[in-house]
Design an enzyme around this catalytic site. Structure first.
Site, short mmCIF file in Angstrom:
data_model
loop_
_atom_site.label_atom_id
_atom_site.label_comp_id
_atom_site.label_asym_id
_atom_site.label_seq_id
_atom_site.Cartn_x
_atom_site.Cartn_y
_atom_site.Cartn_z
N ASP A 1 0.87 -1.16 0.00
CA ASP A 1 0.00 0.00 0.00
C ASP A 1 0.92 1.23 0.00
O ASP A 1 2.09 1.13 0.40
CB ASP A 1 -0.85 -0.06 1.27
CG ASP A 1 -1.54 1.24 1.57
OD1 ASP A 1 -2.39 1.65 0.77
OD2 ASP A 1 -1.22 1.86 2.61
N ASP B 1 -0.04 5.14 0.77
CA ASP B 1 -0.23 6.16 1.83
C ASP B 1 -0.26 5.50 3.21
O ASP B 1 -1.10 4.64 3.48
CB ASP B 1 -1.55 6.91 1.60
CG ASP B 1 -1.47 7.87 0.43
OD1 ASP B 1 -0.39 8.44 0.22
OD2 ASP B 1 -2.48 8.04 -0.26
N ASP C 1 -1.25 -0.45 5.93
CA ASP C 1 -1.57 0.13 7.25
C ASP C 1 -3.07 0.29 7.45
O ASP C 1 -3.49 0.75 8.51
CB ASP C 1 -0.92 1.52 7.39
CG ASP C 1 -1.60 2.54 6.51
OD1 ASP C 1 -1.81 2.24 5.31
OD2 ASP C 1 -1.95 3.62 7.01
O1 LIG Z 1 -5.16 7.87 -0.71
C1 LIG Z 1 -6.00 7.02 -0.32
O2 LIG Z 1 -7.19 7.25 -0.15
C2 LIG Z 1 -5.53 5.64 0.00
O3 LIG Z 1 -4.25 5.37 -0.46
P1 LIG Z 1 -3.60 3.96 -0.02
O4 LIG Z 1 -4.48 2.88 -0.62
O5 LIG Z 1 -2.23 4.03 -0.62
O6 LIG Z 1 -3.60 3.94 1.48
#
Ligand SMILES: O=C(O)COP(=O)(O)O
Length: 233
Positions: free
Chosen positions: A13, A15, A173
């Site tokens: 993932d 963010d 996360d």
């Molecule tokens: O930006 C988002 O809403 C989520 O991004 P992620 O899946 O990398 O946590």
């Protein structure tokens, strides 16, 4: 429970997992809220709204439906600002770079990204960091009809990496990441140092949680050893 295989791919993932991007997400969202005459929100509130892509983020922050016309305007302002300011505050998450290096050095191992972040901002951020070539697959928000926690984006990443889902380790996360891994039949590692709480992550049912990414290469290495692999699942 799905059978698992020795890992040949790790999919991250973005963010909150590879990147601590909360500062730039907060700045872009508050820019969109202020520009449309709304009150800005504190960072700790906004961080809890992240994870399901920009439409959900903007709608939740403005307390309007995802399909409201004002949501489209907020998304446009959010993405335009973010594209101009991809790395003002963003930092690598603890252990991220070393972990990418350590995993890349393993034989028969490929790396990917599976994010709900919009394709446009994903590309800008990865390019600004100079790491877009490190990943054999980057599946971003909008690439598949369904987003995490649906299995579709992770299954696409696995296909692009040439790995069976059962040989993929999904690392994230958010509970979206863990549920997505469970839906796709991959391994699931929860990272406690991101945007979610450790309790929520554990509740989602990962194979293991780690404090930060520095513990990951050792865990993946152990799962590649046949004798310990069986015991751990
Ligand atoms: O930006 C988002 O809403 C989520 O991004 P992620 O899946 O990398 O946590």
């Amino acid at each position: 429970m799905n059978p698992v295989l020795p890992p040949t791919a790790v999919v991250f993932d973005l963010d909150g997992t590879l990147l601590d991007s909360r500062g730039d997400i907060v700045a872009a969202l508050n820019h969109a809220l202020l520009t449309t005459g709304r009150n800005p929100q504190p960072a700790q509130v906004i961080v809890r709204l992240v994870g399901d892509g920009p439409r959900a983020l903007c709608a939740r922050a403005a307390k309007i439906p995802e399909d409201a016309p004002e949501t489209d305007e907020l998304i446009r302002l959010f993405l335009d600002y973010y594209r101009e300011h991809p790395l003002d505050f963003t930092r690598w998450a603890k252990g991220a770079l070393e972990t990418i290096e350590a995993l890349s050095a393993m034989e028969n191992m490929s790396l990917g990204i599976c994010t709900n972040k919009h394709r446009a901002t994903t590309d800008v951020v990865l390019r600004a960091l100079g790491i877009e070539d490190r990943f054999g697959a980057v599946v971003a928000g909008g690439d598949t009809k369904e987003r995490k926690p649906d299995a579709a984006p992770l299954l696409l990443a696995a296909k692009q990496l040439g790995s069976m889902p059962a040989a993929v380790v999904m690392v994230g996360d958010g509970i979206q990441d863990i549920l997505c891994a469970r839906n796709a039949g991959t391994w699931a590692v929860g990272v406690e140092s991101g945007f979610s709480t450790a309790e929520a992550l554990i509740q989602a049912g990962p194979d293991v949680t780690v404090r930060d990414l520095s513990m990951l290469p050792g865990i993946v290495q152990r799962w590649r050893e046949p004798t310990t692999r069986i015991k751990l699942r």
